[in-house]
Write a protein that holds these residues in place. Structure first.
Motif, PDB file in Angstrom:
ATOM      1  N   LEU B  35       0.722  -1.244   0.114  1.00 17.52           N
ATOM      2  CA  LEU B  35       0.064   0.046   0.050  1.00 17.52           C
ATOM      3  C   LEU B  35       0.831   1.296   0.018  1.00 17.52           C
ATOM      4  N   LYS B  36       2.032   1.097  -0.139  1.00 17.14           N
ATOM      5  CA  LYS B  36       3.160   2.478   0.096  1.00 17.14           C
ATOM      6  C   LYS B  36       3.830   2.499  -1.241  1.00 17.14           C
ATOM      7  N   PRO B  37       4.192   3.946  -1.670  1.00 16.78           N
ATOM      8  CA  PRO B  37       4.969   3.873  -2.694  1.00 16.78           C
ATOM      9  C   PRO B  37       6.303   3.523  -2.337  1.00 16.78           C
ATOM     10  N   ASP B  38       7.207   3.314  -3.311  1.00 14.75           N
ATOM     11  CA  ASP B  38       8.462   2.581  -3.323  1.00 14.75           C
ATOM     12  C   ASP B  38       9.284   3.292  -2.367  1.00 14.75           C
ATOM     13  N   LEU B  39       9.454   4.598  -2.313  1.00 16.22           N
ATOM     14  CA  LEU B  39      10.490   5.547  -1.584  1.00 16.22           C
ATOM     15  C   LEU B  39      10.263   5.287  -0.181  1.00 16.22           C
ATOM     16  N   GLN B  40       8.737   5.458   0.172  1.00 14.30           N
ATOM     17  CA  GLN B  40       8.641   5.312   1.430  1.00 14.30           C
ATOM     18  C   GLN B  40       8.688   3.983   1.872  1.00 14.30           C
ATOM     19  N   LEU B  41       8.296   2.952   1.053  1.00 15.98           N
ATOM     20  CA  LEU B  41       8.781   1.590   1.563  1.00 15.98           C
ATOM     21  C   LEU B  41      10.218   1.272   1.779  1.00 15.98           C
ATOM     22  N   LEU B  42      10.976   1.945   0.810  1.00 16.42           N
ATOM     23  CA  LEU B  42      12.516   1.342   1.205  1.00 16.42           C
ATOM     24  C   LEU B  42      12.781   2.308   2.441  1.00 16.42           C
ATOM     25  N   SER B  43      12.296   3.283   2.785  1.00 13.98           N
ATOM     26  CA  SER B  43      12.894   4.211   3.840  1.00 13.98           C
ATOM     27  C   SER B  43      12.405   3.563   5.067  1.00 13.98           C
ATOM     28  N   ALA B  50       7.660  -0.085   8.832  1.00 11.61           N
ATOM     29  CA  ALA B  50       7.554  -1.179   7.864  1.00 11.61           C
ATOM     30  C   ALA B  50       6.251  -1.908   7.962  1.00 11.61           C
ATOM     31  N   PHE B  51       5.989  -2.195   9.344  1.00 17.77           N
ATOM     32  CA  PHE B  51       4.842  -2.934   9.474  1.00 17.77           C
ATOM     33  C   PHE B  51       3.767  -2.281   9.971  1.00 17.77           C
ATOM     34  N   LEU B  52       3.799  -0.838   9.834  1.00 20.45           N
ATOM     35  CA  LEU B  52       2.496  -0.112  10.292  1.00 20.45           C
ATOM     36  C   LEU B  52       1.769   0.760   9.113  1.00 20.45           C
ATOM     37  N   PRO B  53       0.698   0.780   8.932  1.00 23.60           N
ATOM     38  CA  PRO B  53      -0.042   1.500   7.703  1.00 23.60           C
ATOM     39  C   PRO B  53       0.152   3.009   7.898  1.00 23.60           C
ATOM     40  N   VAL B  54       1.320   3.495   7.950  1.00 23.29           N
ATOM     41  CA  VAL B  54       1.461   4.984   7.961  1.00 23.29           C
ATOM     42  C   VAL B  54       2.107   5.423   6.891  1.00 23.29           C
ATOM     43  N   GLY B  55       1.785   7.025   6.915  1.00 22.69           N
ATOM     44  CA  GLY B  55       2.245   7.782   5.641  1.00 22.69           C
ATOM     45  C   GLY B  55       1.609   7.685   4.526  1.00 22.69           C
ATOM     46  N   ILE B  57      -0.578   6.089   2.024  1.00 20.74           N
ATOM     47  CA  ILE B  57      -1.136   4.674   2.001  1.00 20.74           C
ATOM     48  C   ILE B  57      -2.161   4.673   0.773  1.00 20.74           C
ATOM     49  N   SER B  58      -1.986   4.102  -0.333  1.00 18.50           N
ATOM     50  CA  SER B  58      -2.902   4.003  -1.220  1.00 18.50           C
ATOM     51  C   SER B  58      -3.182   2.617  -1.973  1.00 18.50           C
ATOM     52  N   PRO B  59      -4.083   2.481  -2.846  1.00 15.17           N
ATOM     53  CA  PRO B  59      -4.246   1.233  -3.467  1.00 15.17           C
ATOM     54  C   PRO B  59      -3.593   1.217  -4.983  1.00 15.17           C
ATOM     55  N   THR B  60      -2.771   2.385  -5.160  1.00 11.30           N
ATOM     56  CA  THR B  60      -1.998   2.649  -6.380  1.00 11.30           C
ATOM     57  C   THR B  60      -1.313   1.473  -7.190  1.00 11.30           C
ATOM     58  N   ASN B  61      -0.530   0.744  -6.108  1.00 12.31           N
ATOM     59  CA  ASN B  61       0.087  -0.453  -6.584  1.00 12.31           C
ATOM     60  C   ASN B  61      -0.489  -1.609  -7.264  1.00 12.31           C
ATOM     61  N   TYR B  62      -1.769  -1.795  -6.661  1.00 11.44           N
ATOM     62  CA  TYR B  62      -2.654  -2.865  -7.022  1.00 11.44           C
ATOM     63  C   TYR B  62      -2.980  -2.569  -8.400  1.00 11.44           C
ATOM     64  N   TRP B 253       9.038  -2.205  -6.169  1.00 14.43           N
ATOM     65  CA  TRP B 253       8.741  -3.210  -4.827  1.00 14.43           C
ATOM     66  C   TRP B 253       7.479  -3.181  -4.494  1.00 14.43           C
ATOM     67  N   GLY B 254       6.657  -2.173  -4.741  1.00 16.77           N
ATOM     68  CA  GLY B 254       5.130  -1.906  -4.204  1.00 16.77           C
ATOM     69  C   GLY B 254       4.192  -2.841  -5.117  1.00 16.77           C
ATOM     70  N   GLU B 255       4.607  -2.772  -6.379  1.00 16.92           N
ATOM     71  CA  GLU B 255       3.764  -3.777  -7.268  1.00 16.92           C
ATOM     72  C   GLU B 255       4.056  -5.013  -6.913  1.00 16.92           C
TER      73      GLU B 255
END
Lengths: 335, 289
Positions: B35-43, B50-55, B57-62, B253-255
């Motif tokens: 549910l996270k964009p790649d930049l946020q996912l990596l940071s 990494a285990f919390l739905p913060v920042g 969040i969107s279904p864009t990757n899906y 990675w998000g995808e």
């Protein structure tokens, strides 16, 4: 109803010979009990008749047809197992009617037959239940019902009451005997319990290591045991067996007297000793005595006995009640 | 409850929670990351975030994942291949086990030992010979006669129907069934096949569920090496081959996490459907996963 004839039947499991050579006639409509200690081959004989084991040699004939090499289902027999062997996923009605379903009998006829059988065995209210919802006695009745439905020529029972408690066993003994009187079928019943054998059988077959020791009516076996083995096996408590001087007096190696034929005497008798143990059964009392030179001697006394452990006891018996044995066999000659 | 018992219980629960976390965390990480964009996912990956739905969040990757690969087709292919394999495998392996346990025939012991021996043969060692065989096997199907099994569903199904583990599981289970039931049904007039169909299989629910789940996992998760060898056309590809679509050009990675989350759903559904029987079977047979 069918007559079963076993002609020189043999059974080996690998090198182990379980039934060396056995011939037996089970009369049409009889209630024949095969009895003997564990490992004597009684269940094997039943399984040979059922076709669940192949005979190594000999012939098995049911109603003049040689069934030795026939499939179990073609022998027109039904069997009730010690474990009941009810199909856990089927209802009582489905269990009872399973044989007919396999025989492709119409649903209507199966229903009719199941109802008839359920009525005989008082299972009408349980027909939609699964086996796990039944008591031991009810399961036993369903197993018998499954056997009856198929109208077999011979019913085979493999220790069917041994999983039941004592009171239910007594009740089922009566029910089975009544059922036999009602349907008049040939029944072959295996048990190691000689009380079951005595109370239910028309004919008892006593087996020892795959060999028939004696065949006869319960009272024949009780009153005239052919061998020491039968004398010891039939009757509870066991027959008193004495040897030595007392046996020599009767010109035999071993002398047998049933506990109920032992009398307690106030004066010194033939056997003098002390009381080791007393069992009060209500209607009668069993007295176990220690007599020098003999194994424990048991006497059955009607009613209560006002004696206690350690008391001196004198026992005697009438010579008309003695059983004489030499080399393990009964002596019938006069003395 | 005495204090030492209470402490013991608390420690046991702590241990269980810790074990449960070990199993759950990768899944939580996968779902949250999807549910996270790649930049946020990596940071976020170096912290608990990494285990919390913060920042952001969107279904864009899906949505992008569905654009990048025909996901539904891959899932359909995988479910179809796995489903058909399971049905045939349960039928044939249980029949084989039935013959090993209830029938007696010459060579039974040797054949069973050979089957068990195949446990230790990894698929990789037979992959190439198997490829040579299926490449030259004719097939009569709806499209007529074909000279090879390559590029088809059946090439991904038939070689995996029979397997030693499934046969072994059924053999172990059948051995524990009461022998009297089989003998009673034989006396009742059942043929061997009727004994199998009307008595044995209805009593084998727990082991059917166990074998089905294990087979599902084996088929669904491992569809990689063999499909790469035998499937070139997109229309027959299973989900695992679909993964390579996300490693081409720019890796998102998000995808990938979104794709993995989507393809995990059939596994979860299948497991949830059969979990009761699966747990009962493991409890009764002592099979460990």
């Amino acid at each position: 109803m069918g007559q079963v004839i076993l002609k020189s039947v043999q059974k080996k499991f690998g090198d182990l010979e379980v039934i060396p050579n056995l011939s037996l006639i089970i009369p049409k409509g009889s209630f024949t009990v095969l009895v003997g200690p564990s490992g004597c081959g009684k269940s094997t004989i039943l399984r040979l008749i059922a076709g669940l084991e192949d005979a190594t040699g000999g012939e098995i004939i049911i109603d003049d047809i040689d069934v030795t090499h026939l499939e179990p289902s073609k022998r027109k027999i039904a069997m009730v197992f010690q474990s009941y062997a009810l199909y856990p996923h089927m209802t009582v009605a489905e269990n009872i009617g399973f044989g007919l379903t396999l025989a492709k009998v119409s649903k209507k006829d199966i229903q009719k037959r199941v109802s008839e059988v359920a009525k005989i065995l008082q299972l009408e209210k349980l027909l939609q239940r699964k086996p796990k919802q039944l008591s031991g006695g009810q399961r036993q009745r369903v197993a018998i019902g499954r056997a009856i439905t198929r109208n077999p020529k011979v019913f085979l029972f493999d220790e069917p009451l041994s999983n039941l408690d004592a009171s239910l066993r007594g009740q089922m003994r009566v029910e089975l005997t009544e059922l036999h009187a009602q349907i008049k079928a040939t029944m072959v019943y295996v048990t190691h319990d000689q009380v079951e054998a005595m109370t239910m059988a028309d004919q008892i077959v006593v087996l020892n290591q795959g060999v028939i020791e004696q065949v006869g009516t319960p009272m024949d076996l009780y009153d005239f045991p052919d061998s020491l083995f039968v004398a010891r096996f039939i009757g509870s408590p066991k027959m008193n067996i004495m040897e030595g001087e007392i046996a020599e007096k009767y010109f035999c190696q071993k002398l047998g007297v049933r506990p109920e034929h032992m009398e307690i005497s106030k004066e010194e008798g033939l056997l003098n000793g002390s009381i080791r143990h007393i069992e009060k059964l209500g209607a009668d009392t069993l007295v176990y005595s220690e007599i020098k030179g003999y194994d424990t001697i048991t006497a059955r006394v009607v009613g209560n006995l006002e004696m206690k452990i350690g008391d001196t006891i004198h026992l005697r018996f009438d010579k008309k009640h003695v059983h004489r044995f030499s080399n393990g066999n009964r002596l019938n000659t006069q003395f | 409850m005495p204090a030492h018992k209470l402490l013991g219980m608390a420690l046991r629960y702590l241990l269980l929670i810790w074990i449960a976390m070990i199993f759950i965390f990768p899944i939580v990480f996968m779902v949250i990351s999807s549910l996270k964009p790649d930049l946020q996912l990596l940071s976020d990956s170096s912290s608990l975030r990494a285990f919390l739905p913060v920042g952001d969040i969107s279904p864009t990757n899906y949505l992008s994942a569905f654009d990048r690969a025909p996901i539904l087709l891959f899932i359909f292919n995988s479910v179809l291949i796995t489903g058909i394999t399971i049905v045939f495998s349960l039928f044939l392996c249980s029949l084989a086990a039935f013959s090993f346990v209830f029938l007696s025939w010459r060579g039974q012991g040797v054949i069973f030992a050979i089957i068990l021996a195949t446990f230790i043969v990894p698929f990789e060692t037979i992959a190439v010979p198997l490829l040579l065989i299926v490449n030259n096997l004719p097939w009569i199907g709806l499209e007529g006669i074909k000279n090879s099994w390559i590029n088809s569903y059946h090439v991904q199904i038939i070689p995996f129907i029979a397997d030693a583990l499934t046969i072994f599981l059924f053999v172990q289970y059948f051995r524990d069934l009461p022998k009297d039931l089989i003998e009673a049904s034989r006396i009742d007039g059942a043929t061997w096949f009727q004994v199998y169909r009307r008595v044995i299989m209805p009593l084998s629910g727990p082991i059917i569920a166990t074998a089905a789940i294990l087979k599902f996992l084996m088929m669904y998760n491992n569809q990689l090496l063999w499909p790469i060898m035998v499937v070139q056309e997109e229309s027959y590809r299973p989900v695992m081959l679909g993964l390579q679509y996300f490693f081409q050009l720019n890796t998102q990675w998000g995808e990938i996490m979104a794709y993995l989350t989507i393809i995990t759903i059939p596994v979860l559904i299948f497991y949830l459907l059969l979990q009761k029987a699966f747990i009962a079977s493991i409890a009764s047979t002592g099979i460990k996963g």
